[in-house]
Scaffold this active site. Structure first.
Site, PDB file in Angstrom:
ATOM      1  CE  LYS A 297      72.534  41.492  35.375  1.00  0.00           C
ATOM      2  NZ  LYS A 297      71.120  41.791  35.119  1.00  0.00           N
TER       3      LYS A 297
ATOM      4  CD  GLU B  65      72.712  47.212  51.229  1.00  0.00           C
ATOM      5  OE1 GLU B  65      71.762  46.965  51.996  1.00  0.00           O
ATOM      6  OE2 GLU B  65      73.722  47.844  51.585  1.00  0.00           O
TER       7      GLU B  65
ATOM      8  CB  CYS C  16      64.649  47.726  49.495  1.00  0.00           C
ATOM      9  SG  CYS C  16      65.733  49.146  49.636  1.00  0.00           S
TER      10      CYS C  16
ATOM     11  CD  GLU D  80      60.795  43.207  49.103  1.00  0.00           C
ATOM     12  OE1 GLU D  80      61.307  42.325  48.395  1.00  0.00           O
ATOM     13  OE2 GLU D  80      61.406  44.220  49.467  1.00  0.00           O
TER      14      GLU D  80
END
Ligand code: NAD
Length: 482
Positions: free
Chosen positions: A179, A254, A288, A387
């Site tokens: 997906k 993750e 990331c 973040e």
């Protein structure tokens, strides 16, 4: 030219979607329509999972093939991807703004490379071992493919992150439903074309883009899925982990990061700054693992801030499809709003902008943000804790090595990190004390042969290396009488 797809890739064929909903993607640099694909509904996810289930359960199918036979099919897939590599790079860069000079090294090259790595590994590593039992007779210990995998990926490195999952899963003998993120769907359709051209058996790989959370959430909780592999935000990861927890469904997560780049007092600043670009600002900071907290020794603080400020001012901002561009636009107007919100918050909380802070001049179209340096940032400030996923760095002063390690570890996240020093042993000793899944000395180059993943809110489980293959296998012990 717009690219319009009217089908989903399910069971080895192009299948009409069950609803008329569509996903449109726009250029990050011109805002023009690039193309559209069908948006999979829950019922399309069900069809894709059924195809993957049937393919996996086939007693003479993919999961039962000898590793060498699967490896040959994977090699064909790698070749078909290589033939489409530039097309994939152009799609990714158009959609998410990644400069092509980096896209060719990552999105264009990594999929085939990782497929070949795992095709090799599955032929080298034994999947069956007979051990003398501690009690009676012997035991055959088998590593079997885990089953039907649901892979959910984000938009920042859509290809690389898809193949971190797909390559070990296919090599292990699993079947997969991917997906993709709704921001990067055109490249995913090219992967489907490559899979069809490589004649992967029907149902082994299914690609179903979905908008919003509905399609992904259905995949996560579908009764016929055996494992979920997810890369994305910590917030979505938490809700996926909850769903998988209820179902006792194995999951690899993750997630986000807020890594520290520790510059020691003995570092050569010119070399450090060169390396810091890749480690901190690559892909407009939409990576990331990157180090968005720069930890600088107090006795060299001004030197580091000035050096970083000069560095970001020198970076060429431009069209991501231009080979000379180093900083492209961010992926979407929503992402730019988020980043600008953090810049405003950084100022409100007392941070001092020494470079950037706004939109670059001369770009009235596209979602551009200047690379931005904040000095005098406290590690408790919002821009040091959350973040941002944009080109915004916070420079935080530290007193000595212990102080630097404490600041680095004072974070909800633990994904990447770097230490910059002229003494590699000293750097490695510090790296061992930083709480993160991976960390580099004088640079950060992800090694596909070694496990990658996070601790704390950065996730659980590992991708890459032999450990990344084991994540798609489960053990079975057969107790033998002799
Ligand atoms: P996101 O979490 O919004 O979406 C990621 C994917 O998950 C998309 O395909 C989305 O449609 C799907 N999704 C979202 N909510 C879901 C739910 N509840 N159930 C099922 N599927 C769901 O993330 P994003 O904005 O696409 O990507 C940026 C984030 O990804 C950042 O936080 C970044 O740090 C993280 N990321 C992590 C890594 C890593 O390896 N640790 C790598 C790249 C990006």
């Amino acid at each position: 030219m717009t690219h319009v797809f009217d089908s989903l890739f399910i069971d080895g064929s192009w299948v009409r979607p069950s609803s008329s909903q569509r996903i449109e993607v726009h250029s990050a640099s011109t805002e023009e329509l690039l193309g559209s694909v069908p948006a999979a509904s829950e019922s399309d996810i069900d069809t894709a999972v059924a195809a993957a289930r049937t393919a996996f359960d086939d007693p003479t199918g993919w999961s039962q093939w000898e590793p060498s036979r699967r490896a040959a099919a994977i090699e064909r897939f790698a070749q078909e991807l290589e033939a489409r590599s530039e097309q994939i790079v152009q799609h990714v860069s158009g959609q998410n703004g990644m400069p092509v000079r980096f896209g060719r090294l990552t999105e264009g090259a990594v999929p085939a490379k990782i497929l070949r790595y795992y095709a090799g590994l599955i032929q080298e590593l034994p999947t069956t071992e007979v051990r003398k039992s501690l009690v009676y007779g012997s035991t055959e210990v088998r590593r079997e493919p885990i089953g039907v995998v649901g892979a959910i990926v984000p938009w920042n490195f859509p290809q690389t992150l898809t193949f971190f999952k797909l390559a070990p899963a296919l090599a292990a003998g699993c079947t997969v439903v991917v997906k993709p993120s709704s921001e990067t769907v055109l490249d995913a359709m090219v992967v489907a074309e490559a899979a069809a051209a490589a004649e992967l058996p029907p149902g082994v790989l299914n690609i179903v883009p979905g908008s919003g959370r509905t399609a992904g959430a259905r995949l996560v909780s579908h009764p016929d899925v055996d494992k979920i592999a997810f890369t994305g935000s910590t917030e979505a990861g938490r809700s996926i982990a909850e769903a998988c927890g209820r179902l006792f469904r194995p999951v690899t997560l993750e997630l986000g990061g807020k890594s520290a780049g520790i510059i020691l007092d003995d570092a050569d600043l010119a070399t450090t700054l060169k390396g810091l670009f890749a480690a901190s600002l690559m892909n407009q900071g939409q990576s990331c693992y990157i180090c968005t907290r720069i930890l600088a020794p107090r006795n060299r603080y001004k030197e580091v801030v000035d050096g970083l400020s000069d560095l970001v001012r020198s970076l060429k901002i431009g069209d991501p499809l231009d080979r000379s561009t180093v900083i492209g636009p961010v992926a979407s107007s929503k992402q730019r709003d988020i980043i600008e919100g953090y810049i405003a918050k950084g100022i409100a909380e007392g941070g001092r902008i020494t470079a950037g802070g706004g939109r670059p001049e001369g770009f009235d179209r596209g979602w551009y943000v200047e690379p931005t340096i904040f000095a005098d940032v406290d590690n408790n400030a919002t821009i040091a804790r959350e973040e941002i996923f944009g080109p915004v760095l916070a420079v935080i002063p530290f007193t000595d090595d212990d102080d630097a390690i404490n600041i680095a570890n004072d974070s909800a996240y633990g994904l990447g990190g770097t230490v910059w020093t002229s003494d590699v042993d000293r750097g490695a000793a510090i790296a061992r004390r930083v709480q993160s899944g991976s960390i580099g000395i004088n640079g950060y180059t992800m090694d596909h042969g070694a496990p990658f993943g996070g601790v704390k809110d950065s996730g659980m489980g590992r991708e890459l290396g032999p450990e990344g293959l084991a994540a798609y296998q489960q053990y079975k012990s057969i107790y033998l009488p002799t």
